[in-house]
Every structure is written in structure tokens, then in C-alpha cells.
Scaffold this motif. Structure first.
Motif, PDB file in Angstrom:
ATOM      1  N   GLU A   1       0.822  -1.212   0.000  1.00  0.00           N
ATOM      2  CA  GLU A   1       0.000   0.000   0.000  1.00  0.00           C
ATOM      3  C   GLU A   1       0.855   1.260   0.000  1.00  0.00           C
ATOM      4  OE1 GLU A   1      -3.964  -1.443   2.374  1.00  0.00           O
ATOM      5  OE2 GLU A   1      -2.101  -1.306   3.507  1.00  0.00           O
ATOM      6  N   PHE A   2       2.013   1.210   0.668  1.00  0.00           N
ATOM      7  CA  PHE A   2       2.905   2.368   0.663  1.00  0.00           C
ATOM      8  C   PHE A   2       3.444   2.629  -0.741  1.00  0.00           C
ATOM      9  CE2 PHE A   2       3.514   0.675   5.072  1.00  0.00           C
ATOM     10  CZ  PHE A   2       2.855   1.707   5.726  1.00  0.00           C
ATOM     11  N   GLU A   3       3.751   1.548  -1.445  1.00  0.00           N
ATOM     12  CA  GLU A   3       4.248   1.678  -2.820  1.00  0.00           C
ATOM     13  C   GLU A   3       3.130   2.157  -3.738  1.00  0.00           C
ATOM     14  OE1 GLU A   3       7.363   1.341  -5.688  1.00  0.00           O
ATOM     15  OE2 GLU A   3       7.371   1.251  -3.489  1.00  0.00           O
ATOM     16  N   ARG A   4       1.960   1.554  -3.629  1.00  0.00           N
ATOM     17  CA  ARG A   4       0.827   1.904  -4.496  1.00  0.00           C
ATOM     18  C   ARG A   4       0.378   3.344  -4.288  1.00  0.00           C
ATOM     19  NH1 ARG A   4      -4.299  -1.509  -3.118  1.00  0.00           N
ATOM     20  NH2 ARG A   4      -4.284  -0.061  -1.344  1.00  0.00           N
ATOM     21  N   ASN A   5       0.385   3.792  -3.037  1.00  0.00           N
ATOM     22  CA  ASN A   5      -0.104   5.134  -2.720  1.00  0.00           C
ATOM     23  C   ASN A   5       1.001   6.182  -2.643  1.00  0.00           C
ATOM     24  OD1 ASN A   5      -2.713   4.062  -2.469  1.00  0.00           O
ATOM     25  ND2 ASN A   5      -2.384   3.562  -0.315  1.00  0.00           N
ATOM     26  N   ASN A   6       2.231   5.726  -2.903  1.00  0.00           N
ATOM     27  CA  ASN A   6       3.386   6.633  -2.875  1.00  0.00           C
ATOM     28  C   ASN A   6       3.438   7.429  -1.565  1.00  0.00           C
ATOM     29  OD1 ASN A   6       5.736   7.841  -3.877  1.00  0.00           O
ATOM     30  ND2 ASN A   6       4.597   9.562  -4.773  1.00  0.00           N
ATOM     31  N   ASN A   7       3.280   6.719  -0.443  1.00  0.00           N
ATOM     32  CA  ASN A   7       3.322   7.401   0.861  1.00  0.00           C
ATOM     33  C   ASN A   7       4.227   6.678   1.865  1.00  0.00           C
ATOM     34  OD1 ASN A   7       1.627   5.193   1.319  1.00  0.00           O
ATOM     35  ND2 ASN A   7       0.131   6.352   2.530  1.00  0.00           N
ATOM     36  N   TRP A   8       5.385   6.258   1.375  1.00  0.00           N
ATOM     37  CA  TRP A   8       6.373   5.681   2.283  1.00  0.00           C
ATOM     38  C   TRP A   8       6.767   6.684   3.367  1.00  0.00           C
ATOM     39  CZ3 TRP A   8       7.687   0.767   2.880  1.00  0.00           C
ATOM     40  CH2 TRP A   8       7.475  -0.129   1.824  1.00  0.00           C
ATOM     41  N   ASP A   9       6.617   7.963   3.074  1.00  0.00           N
ATOM     42  CA  ASP A   9       6.943   8.984   4.068  1.00  0.00           C
ATOM     43  C   ASP A   9       6.050   8.861   5.305  1.00  0.00           C
ATOM     44  OD1 ASP A   9       4.845   9.765   2.283  1.00  0.00           O
ATOM     45  OD2 ASP A   9       4.944  11.787   3.096  1.00  0.00           O
ATOM     46  N   LEU A  10       4.836   8.317   5.147  1.00  0.00           N
ATOM     47  CA  LEU A  10       3.925   8.151   6.278  1.00  0.00           C
ATOM     48  C   LEU A  10       4.500   7.190   7.310  1.00  0.00           C
ATOM     49  CD1 LEU A  10       1.157   8.424   7.720  1.00  0.00           C
ATOM     50  CD2 LEU A  10       0.342   6.552   6.257  1.00  0.00           C
ATOM     51  N   ILE A  11       4.925   6.016   6.866  1.00  0.00           N
ATOM     52  CA  ILE A  11       5.439   5.037   7.816  1.00  0.00           C
ATOM     53  C   ILE A  11       6.809   5.459   8.348  1.00  0.00           C
ATOM     54  CG2 ILE A  11       6.530   3.522   6.094  1.00  0.00           C
ATOM     55  CD1 ILE A  11       4.537   2.456   9.269  1.00  0.00           C
ATOM     56  N   GLU A  12       7.577   6.168   7.543  1.00  0.00           N
ATOM     57  CA  GLU A  12       8.867   6.694   8.012  1.00  0.00           C
ATOM     58  C   GLU A  12       8.646   7.714   9.130  1.00  0.00           C
ATOM     59  OE1 GLU A  12      13.087   7.014   7.880  1.00  0.00           O
ATOM     60  OE2 GLU A  12      12.029   5.992   6.264  1.00  0.00           O
ATOM     61  N   GLU A  13       7.694   8.615   8.941  1.00  0.00           N
ATOM     62  CA  GLU A  13       7.407   9.631   9.956  1.00  0.00           C
ATOM     63  C   GLU A  13       6.830   8.999  11.211  1.00  0.00           C
ATOM     64  OE1 GLU A  13       7.322  13.291  11.787  1.00  0.00           O
ATOM     65  OE2 GLU A  13       8.319  12.661   9.925  1.00  0.00           O
ATOM     66  N   PHE A  14       5.959   8.006  11.025  1.00  0.00           N
ATOM     67  CA  PHE A  14       5.403   7.297  12.180  1.00  0.00           C
ATOM     68  C   PHE A  14       6.513   6.658  13.011  1.00  0.00           C
ATOM     69  CE2 PHE A  14       4.388   3.010  13.756  1.00  0.00           C
ATOM     70  CZ  PHE A  14       3.496   3.335  14.766  1.00  0.00           C
ATOM     71  N   CYS A  15       7.385   5.911  12.349  1.00  0.00           N
ATOM     72  CA  CYS A  15       8.448   5.207  13.074  1.00  0.00           C
ATOM     73  C   CYS A  15       9.409   6.189  13.739  1.00  0.00           C
ATOM     74  CB  CYS A  15       9.195   4.277  12.127  1.00  0.00           C
ATOM     75  SG  CYS A  15       8.230   2.857  11.567  1.00  0.00           S
ATOM     76  N   LYS A  16       9.672   7.295  13.075  1.00  0.00           N
ATOM     77  CA  LYS A  16      10.545   8.317  13.648  1.00  0.00           C
ATOM     78  C   LYS A  16       9.928   8.912  14.911  1.00  0.00           C
ATOM     79  CE  LYS A  16      12.874  12.674  12.447  1.00  0.00           C
ATOM     80  NZ  LYS A  16      13.063  13.689  11.365  1.00  0.00           N
ATOM     81  N   THR A  17       8.599   9.091  14.889  1.00  0.00           N
ATOM     82  CA  THR A  17       7.905   9.690  16.026  1.00  0.00           C
ATOM     83  C   THR A  17       7.759   8.724  17.189  1.00  0.00           C
ATOM     84  OG1 THR A  17       6.627  11.111  14.538  1.00  0.00           O
ATOM     85  CG2 THR A  17       5.746  10.806  16.756  1.00  0.00           C
TER      86      THR A  17
END
Length: 265
Positions: free
Chosen positions: A188-204
């Protein structure tokens, strides 16, 4: 004296676990992100699809998921409630056997393909050596489940994840054990081009001393070990028969109960 089951390992009140399905090649990138921030994930895999694009290769499973949990998602990702009992057993036991041959440890949990389950299926799982199974029914809370065989997550990663993360970090446990349980699919991250979402979540959420980062099965084992503590009638003597060090509340204070030992309060 008041005894409570209100602490995770090291006297922590909060835990985070991640749950990702299907075993596609995008798990490779997700695992790297989890490892970067000290997050642990449970990966539910369809072994019948290995070695076919876009799924992972069987040969990489053991090394890829080191430090994480490999779990069942059935052989072929079918709607289990439409199948005969014989086929259900084949789908679950076949996947379990395949995965165990790759990772060399007992595989004990699963997630329901398509979130599809019914009461009859739930009753079958203990006889197939399944100790928990995750649904797709998000409750949007931070509570532990009443029944681990219908383990409802907090939320899908596309459901206001960053807002929920901030809420979880800031929330006062108020004497409770809190759990943030996030589920999804790495594709879903690849399909929706939102890998930044999970990166920001993990960083937080990652690398925080007050949070226990655990796989699904680690949570199961810890909670079951807590429930199996043996108390004297006056609760001043406690025996921990498990292989895990445990923490309980004694008059509101975290108290360590060593593995295989008696504790005298």
C-alpha cells in the motif's frame, strides 16, 4: 496490599506492535524502516505464493525477518469461511509447516485473509496450534484484546496514523497497560506513494525508553505468563514458573518477578 497486572517488561506501561500481511517484496523496505527506529513487526505470509512476483522468495524469509515475527496468513489467501474444514486445515497447517521449515521455530499466530472469519473457524484454531489471529476490525483504542483469537487492531496505517501516534505518546496510562497496534500491507505504501507516512510514524514512535516494542507473539507470551503467576493466599509469596522476567504492580509500584523464582513481598 494491592496487586495489579499493569506493567509490561521493565515496568513500562505502553507497547507498540505492527502487523503486515501477504509477504510481498515491499516488506523488504518496510523491515529496513522498522529496524532503523527499533520497531518490531509481525509479518503474516502466504507461503503458497513465494517465488512468484510480487511475492518474496522462500530463500530470503529467515534472514529478512530476523528480529521480527513470521506468522501465518494461509497458503493461498482464500476466504476461509467459504471452505470445507479439510481445506481450512490444509491452508493453515500447510502454511505453518512451510514457514517453520524456513525460520526453524514454531509459528504460532496468524491473521485472517481478507479479515474473513466466523465462530466456527475461531473454535478450530487452538486445535491447529494457533494462539492468536488478527482481524481487520479496528477499534481505534489502545486496549489489549479480550480474546486473542479475534485480536482487533488499533487502526490501519491509513487511518489518521500520525494523529493517533501523537495521542498515544501523550496519553496518561492512568494505571493501565496501553497498546498501539497498527496493521496494513507494505504494498500500500508503494501503491499510494506514501512511504513517508510510515517513516514519519516510526521516527515519532520509535526508540523511546518508555515504550516496549514487541511482536504479536511476544505480547501473547508476556500476558500469558502474567496470568500464570502463582500467588499464596495472602499474596505475599509469588512464584513465576515462566522463562520470562515479569513486572506487576504492588500498591501502584512496578515490581520485578524473576523467572523461575519465588518473590516474597
Amino acid at each position: 496490599m494491592k496487586i495489579s497486572f499493569s506493567y509490561y517488561p521493565e515496568g513500562k506501561r505502553k507497547a507498540v506492535t505492527m502487523s503486515y500481511d501477504d509477504g510481498q517484496i515491499y516488506d523488504r523496505k518496510l523491515v529496513k524502516i522498522f529496524n532503523k527506529y527499533g520497531i518490531k513487526g509481525t509479518f503474516h505470509l502466504n507461503s503458497g505464493k513465494f517465488d512468484t512476483y510480487p511475492f518474496l522468495n522462500a530463500s530470503e524469509i529467515n534472514n529478512l525477518f530476523q528480529g521480527h515475527e513470521v506468522s501465518i496468513h494461509t497458503l493461498n489467501h482464500l476466504f476461509l469461511t467459504t471452505l470445507t474444514k479439510e481445506t481450512i486445515i490444509e491452508e493453515i497447517k500447510g502454511d505453518k509447516e512451510n514457514l517453520e521449515s524456513l525460520v526453524n521455530f514454531p509459528v504460532r499466530g496468524m491473521s485472517y485473509p481478507y479479515g474473513d472469519y466466523n465462530e466456527e473457524l475461531v473454535k478450530m484454531l487452538p486445535y491447529l496450534d494457533i494462539e492468536y489471529s488478527r482481524t481487520v476490525n479496528s477499534h481505534r483504542n489502545y486496549t489489549l484484546p479480550e480474546n486473542f483469537l479475534t485480536w482487533h487492531p488499533t487502526c490501519h496505517h491509513d487511518d489518521h496514523l500520525l494523529e493517533r501516534t501523537t495521542d498515544f505518546v501523550e496519553l496518561d496510562p492512568n494505571g493501565r497497560m496501553l497498546l498501539l497496534y497498527v496493521w496494513g500491507h507494505s504494498f500500500e505504501f508503494e501503491r499510494n506513494n506514501n512511504w513517508d507516512l510510515i517513516e514519519e510514524f516510526c521516527k515519532t514512535i520509535g526508540n523511546k525508553d518508555e515504550i516496549w516494542y514487541a511482536t504479536n507473539i511476544e505480547i501473547i507470551d508476556y500476558i500469558n505468563a502474567l496470568k500464570n503467576l502463582k500467588f499464596s493466599s495472602n499474596q505475599h509469596i509469588i512464584f513465576n514458573p515462566s522463562a520470562l522476567d515479569l513486572w506487576i504492580g504492588v500498591d501502584g509500584n512496578p515490581t520485578k518477578i524473576n523467572s523461575g523464582e519465588y518473590t516474597y513481598l
